[in-house]
Design an enzyme around this catalytic site. Sequence first.
Site, short mmCIF file in Angstrom:
data_model
loop_
_atom_site.label_atom_id
_atom_site.label_comp_id
_atom_site.label_asym_id
_atom_site.label_seq_id
_atom_site.Cartn_x
_atom_site.Cartn_y
_atom_site.Cartn_z
N TYR A 1 0.84 -1.20 0.00
CA TYR A 1 0.00 0.00 0.00
C TYR A 1 0.87 1.24 0.00
CZ TYR A 1 1.06 0.39 5.01
OH TYR A 1 1.72 0.51 6.22
N CYS A 2 0.30 2.36 -0.46
CA CYS A 2 0.97 3.66 -0.44
C CYS A 2 -0.12 4.72 -0.31
CB CYS A 2 1.82 3.87 -1.70
SG CYS A 2 0.92 3.68 -3.25
N THR A 3 0.23 5.97 -0.46
CA THR A 3 -0.72 7.06 -0.18
C THR A 3 -1.94 7.01 -1.09
OG1 THR A 3 1.13 8.45 0.50
CG2 THR A 3 -0.98 9.54 0.13
N GLY B 1 -1.88 5.06 -4.27
CA GLY B 1 -1.88 3.89 -5.15
C GLY B 1 -0.84 3.89 -6.24
N ILE C 1 -4.06 4.50 0.74
CA ILE C 1 -4.50 4.79 2.10
C ILE C 1 -5.65 5.80 2.10
CG2 ILE C 1 -3.78 5.65 4.36
CD1 ILE C 1 -0.85 5.00 3.40
#
Length: 403
Positions: free
Chosen positions: A258-260, A262, A287
């Site tokens: 996951y990241c901020t 995508g 997220i």
Amino acid sequence: MQVSTSCFTGSTDPTTISGRPVLTNSVPESGDPNSSSLVVISFYKFADFPDHANLRKPLKRLCEELRVSGGIILAPEGINGSICGTRESVERVLGFIQSDERLKGLRQIESPVSPEEEAIHHGHTSNSPLAAGEDAPFRWDHVRVKLKKEIVTLGMPTVSPIERVGKYVKPREWNALISDPDTVVIDVRNDYETRIGKFKGAVDPVTTAFREFPSWVEDQFQNDKTTHKESKVEITDEITDKEVGSPEKRMPKRVAMYCTGGIRCEKASSFLLSEGFEEVYHLEGGILKYLEEVPKKESLWEGECFVFDKRVSVEHGLVQGTFKLCYGCKQPVSDADMESPLWEYGVTCPYCYSSKSEEEKERARARQRQFKTWGIIGGPDKGRRPRSKPDGINESFTKLSNS
């Protein structure tokens, strides 16, 4: 090529600039450009886009005409950006971008704007010192459209999300996936982001830049291409608990990243697949989408999420968080951090104090004096010789503000 007008209201007569139409009417139907509420839209799209530079000038011009602020990156691999403006204006910009067939289907995330931020935004005028203030959440008179080699920098040209990526996981299905003991959960963000929040049980690579991620993967996991190499670092307990197979082969059964928003996971998942990982998943919308859709009482997220705009961080429901920004290093700082003797507003914080020279600190102090006096960096003349010497400002400071 013509811009689709289906998402526009008001007049949509296009004027062509460099082969692309730009809408000449930038005022909503009501005649008041501030009549609509503000929205923040983050978006990206990987695409084969070799002529990306042709889009820069007309896109920047359109954003300026519509008073849309933010930052946009154009590269041969696609587009990435985050913009703020009235809903109608933002939709016009997104419509203009997607008039290119290659950029249709932008992945978008919308965030709310607080009433306080709207008041600051709508109070700006082209002659207002506040329009250039570093504390203004969104500046309608300032948009950056940059040309780069990559829309998110990994430094590996052979990795292409256009060709293949991992499996997308909806926010509502994410909890079940990362709760499975056979799943290794990896945070693909940088250390200053993971420091203020991450998913429960996630592995933190502690990278300072995304381009360090491939090296971290090689060090941590011995997949089919690296089984002959000896691991350079001791694997974490979190990974060890979830490993499948013998110690000689550390490739996990399943990886969830996951990241901020995508975008980094698109490249990270493409990279892992190219390295022989078989089951690779990533959180769709990142997220931000998770915090928007999953109620706090059901959430496995701990802390706040760093964002790359003046909000600094957000919580569940995408409401603004509690962190501020150190203008010396652009890292998030808490109230406790600002109690430290190493904190000096606009100059240093506990995370950058020791890495900055006294010369760098003094330049930052001079910058803050300019901002405190004029409301903008460089004084009201922004590098031009002032027409008259302002009252109450000594000669040395006048010279400094025009340097």
